[in-house]
Design a protein around this motif. Structure first.
Motif, PDB file in Angstrom:
ATOM      1  N   UNK A  49       1.130  -1.290  -0.543  1.00 44.28           N
ATOM      2  CA  UNK A  49       0.001   0.347  -0.321  1.00 44.28           C
ATOM      3  C   UNK A  49       0.781   0.813   0.111  1.00 44.28           C
ATOM      4  N   UNK A  50       0.387   2.176  -0.284  1.00 47.52           N
ATOM      5  CA  UNK A  50       1.360   3.703   0.236  1.00 47.52           C
ATOM      6  C   UNK A  50       1.664   3.693   1.648  1.00 47.52           C
ATOM      7  N   UNK A  51       2.683   4.592   2.060  1.00 48.21           N
ATOM      8  CA  UNK A  51       2.643   4.394   2.885  1.00 48.21           C
ATOM      9  C   UNK A  51       4.363   5.651   3.176  1.00 48.21           C
ATOM     10  N   UNK A  52       4.841   5.425   4.879  1.00 45.08           N
ATOM     11  CA  UNK A  52       5.492   6.154   4.444  1.00 45.08           C
ATOM     12  C   UNK A  52       6.635   5.782   5.971  1.00 45.08           C
ATOM     13  N   UNK A  53       7.775   6.165   6.100  1.00 48.64           N
ATOM     14  CA  UNK A  53       8.309   5.791   7.270  1.00 48.64           C
ATOM     15  C   UNK A  53       9.065   7.468   7.979  1.00 48.64           C
ATOM     16  N   UNK A  54       8.330   7.437   9.523  1.00 46.95           N
ATOM     17  CA  UNK A  54       9.477   8.803  10.676  1.00 46.95           C
ATOM     18  C   UNK A  54      10.327   8.327  10.064  1.00 46.95           C
ATOM     19  N   UNK A  55      11.248   8.098   9.964  1.00 44.74           N
ATOM     20  CA  UNK A  55      12.948   7.940  10.063  1.00 44.74           C
ATOM     21  C   UNK A  55      13.586   7.740   8.157  1.00 44.74           C
ATOM     22  N   UNK A  77      12.023   1.830 -11.838  1.00 45.96           N
ATOM     23  CA  UNK A  77      12.112   0.404 -11.992  1.00 45.96           C
ATOM     24  C   UNK A  77      13.398  -0.179 -11.680  1.00 45.96           C
ATOM     25  N   UNK A  78      13.797  -1.398 -11.071  1.00 47.32           N
ATOM     26  CA  UNK A  78      14.581  -1.100  -9.952  1.00 47.32           C
ATOM     27  C   UNK A  78      14.966  -2.709 -10.202  1.00 47.32           C
ATOM     28  N   UNK A  79      16.277  -2.963 -10.148  1.00 50.85           N
ATOM     29  CA  UNK A  79      16.504  -4.610 -10.607  1.00 50.85           C
ATOM     30  C   UNK A  79      17.757  -5.291  -9.373  1.00 50.85           C
ATOM     31  N   UNK A  80      17.778  -6.580  -9.406  1.00 52.22           N
ATOM     32  CA  UNK A  80      19.261  -7.080  -8.780  1.00 52.22           C
ATOM     33  C   UNK A  80      19.857  -6.018  -8.426  1.00 52.22           C
ATOM     34  N   UNK A  81      20.730  -5.921  -6.961  1.00 57.53           N
ATOM     35  CA  UNK A  81      22.039  -4.840  -6.960  1.00 57.53           C
ATOM     36  C   UNK A  81      22.222  -3.177  -6.478  1.00 57.53           C
ATOM     37  N   UNK A  82      20.605  -2.983  -7.281  1.00 54.77           N
ATOM     38  CA  UNK A  82      20.158  -1.353  -7.287  1.00 54.77           C
ATOM     39  C   UNK A  82      20.027  -1.485  -5.581  1.00 54.77           C
ATOM     40  N   UNK A  83      19.646   0.002  -4.989  1.00 55.97           N
ATOM     41  CA  UNK A  83      18.912   0.567  -3.482  1.00 55.97           C
ATOM     42  C   UNK A  83      18.602   1.533  -3.895  1.00 55.97           C
ATOM     43  N   UNK A  84      17.099   1.660  -3.492  1.00 55.76           N
ATOM     44  CA  UNK A  84      16.335   3.126  -3.286  1.00 55.76           C
ATOM     45  C   UNK A  84      16.230   3.426  -1.669  1.00 55.76           C
ATOM     46  N   UNK A  85      16.458   4.946  -1.614  1.00 54.14           N
ATOM     47  CA  UNK A  85      16.072   5.635  -0.227  1.00 54.14           C
ATOM     48  C   UNK A  85      14.664   6.536  -0.635  1.00 54.14           C
ATOM     49  N   UNK A  86      14.389   6.229   0.613  1.00 53.86           N
ATOM     50  CA  UNK A  86      13.244   7.328   0.730  1.00 53.86           C
ATOM     51  C   UNK A  86      13.318   7.556   2.510  1.00 53.86           C
ATOM     52  N   UNK A  87      12.781   9.256   1.515  1.00 53.43           N
ATOM     53  CA  UNK A  87      13.599   9.971   2.692  1.00 53.43           C
ATOM     54  C   UNK A  87      12.606   9.865   4.135  1.00 53.43           C
ATOM     55  N   UNK A  88      12.535  10.324   5.319  1.00 48.65           N
ATOM     56  CA  UNK A  88      12.122  10.371   6.372  1.00 48.65           C
ATOM     57  C   UNK A  88       9.923  11.347   5.456  1.00 48.65           C
ATOM     58  N   UNK A  89       9.089  10.998   6.006  1.00 43.57           N
ATOM     59  CA  UNK A  89       8.219  10.851   5.461  1.00 43.57           C
ATOM     60  C   UNK A  89       7.588  11.036   4.249  1.00 43.57           C
ATOM     61  N   UNK A 108      14.730  -0.119   8.205  1.00 39.26           N
ATOM     62  CA  UNK A 108      14.231   1.012   8.396  1.00 39.26           C
ATOM     63  C   UNK A 108      15.037   1.476  10.078  1.00 39.26           C
ATOM     64  N   UNK A 109      15.472   2.684   9.943  1.00 36.35           N
ATOM     65  CA  UNK A 109      15.808   3.079  11.728  1.00 36.35           C
ATOM     66  C   UNK A 109      15.165   4.089  12.781  1.00 36.35           C
ATOM     67  N   UNK A 110      14.528   3.004  13.995  1.00 37.47           N
ATOM     68  CA  UNK A 110      14.302   3.896  14.547  1.00 37.47           C
ATOM     69  C   UNK A 110      13.217   3.289  15.602  1.00 37.47           C
ATOM     70  N   UNK A 111      12.354   3.911  16.700  1.00 33.39           N
ATOM     71  CA  UNK A 111      11.478   3.283  17.776  1.00 33.39           C
ATOM     72  C   UNK A 111      10.555   2.798  16.982  1.00 33.39           C
ATOM     73  N   UNK A 117       0.621   3.380   7.646  1.00 35.01           N
ATOM     74  CA  UNK A 117      -0.122   2.351   6.460  1.00 35.01           C
ATOM     75  C   UNK A 117      -0.827   3.270   6.060  1.00 35.01           C
ATOM     76  N   UNK A 118      -1.195   3.562   4.729  1.00 37.05           N
ATOM     77  CA  UNK A 118      -1.636   4.230   4.190  1.00 37.05           C
ATOM     78  C   UNK A 118      -3.187   3.266   3.023  1.00 37.05           C
ATOM     79  N   UNK A 119      -3.731   3.677   2.299  1.00 34.46           N
ATOM     80  CA  UNK A 119      -4.749   2.953   1.085  1.00 34.46           C
ATOM     81  C   UNK A 119      -3.829   2.709   0.435  1.00 34.46           C
ATOM     82  N   UNK A 120      -4.407   1.013  -0.463  1.00 34.81           N
ATOM     83  CA  UNK A 120      -4.067   0.566  -1.560  1.00 34.81           C
ATOM     84  C   UNK A 120      -3.603   1.715  -2.861  1.00 34.81           C
TER      85      UNK A 120
END
Length: 134
Positions: A49-55, A77-89, A108-111, A117-120
């Motif tokens: 689903x759509x979602x975000x992460x505090x950190x 579009x991603x494939x093996x060996x690639x990295x994606x970083x999604x910023x906080x929020x 993810x890092x944090x408490x 979690x949001x809508x599909x």
């Protein structure tokens, strides 16, 4: 040292994913550690689903081909060996293409994991992502 020889494969919660998704926990932190991680496997067409992460969140793609999209319509579009970083929020989603499996290690890092979690992701949003030229 702790040698862990096996972690159970869990079915991802249907309320947070579309399609068949499987999780293998890697790290569930206890103080003072703060890194949570899991191997996540998506069958063709499956996605979060759509979602975000505090950190924020880091995804390391281990297998297959997938998509990561943001609310502004940006899709990679991603494939093996690639990295994606999604910023906080940042509201985003990720999953497999319609014809291939995709697996990644989600970190993810944090408490707790700090996930909101949001809508599909709609069928139209997913189709647009598949057809994206990004």
């Amino acid at each position: 040292m702790q040698h862990i020889t096996e972690t159970p494969t869990l079915t991802a919660p249907a309320g947070r994913f579309t399609g068949d998704v499987y999780l293998n926990p890697i790290e569930t932190p206890t103080e003072p550690a703060r890194l949570a991680s899991a191997l996540v496997r998506f069958t063709p067409g499956a996605r979060t689903n759509w979602h975000s992460h505090a950190n924020g969140q880091t995804l390391y793609i281990t297998d297959g081909t997938g998509l990561v999209g943001t609310r502004d319509g940006h899709v990679v579009r991603v494939c093996a060996g690639q990295i994606v970083k999604c910023p906080a929020g940042e509201e985003h989603w990720h999953g497999a293409t319609d014809t291939t499996f995709m697996a990644h290690i989600a970190m993810v890092v944090g408490d707790g994991d700090g996930t909101a979690w949001l809508e599909p992701v709609t069928a139209e949003q997913y189709a647009n992502a598949l057809n994206s030229k990004n």
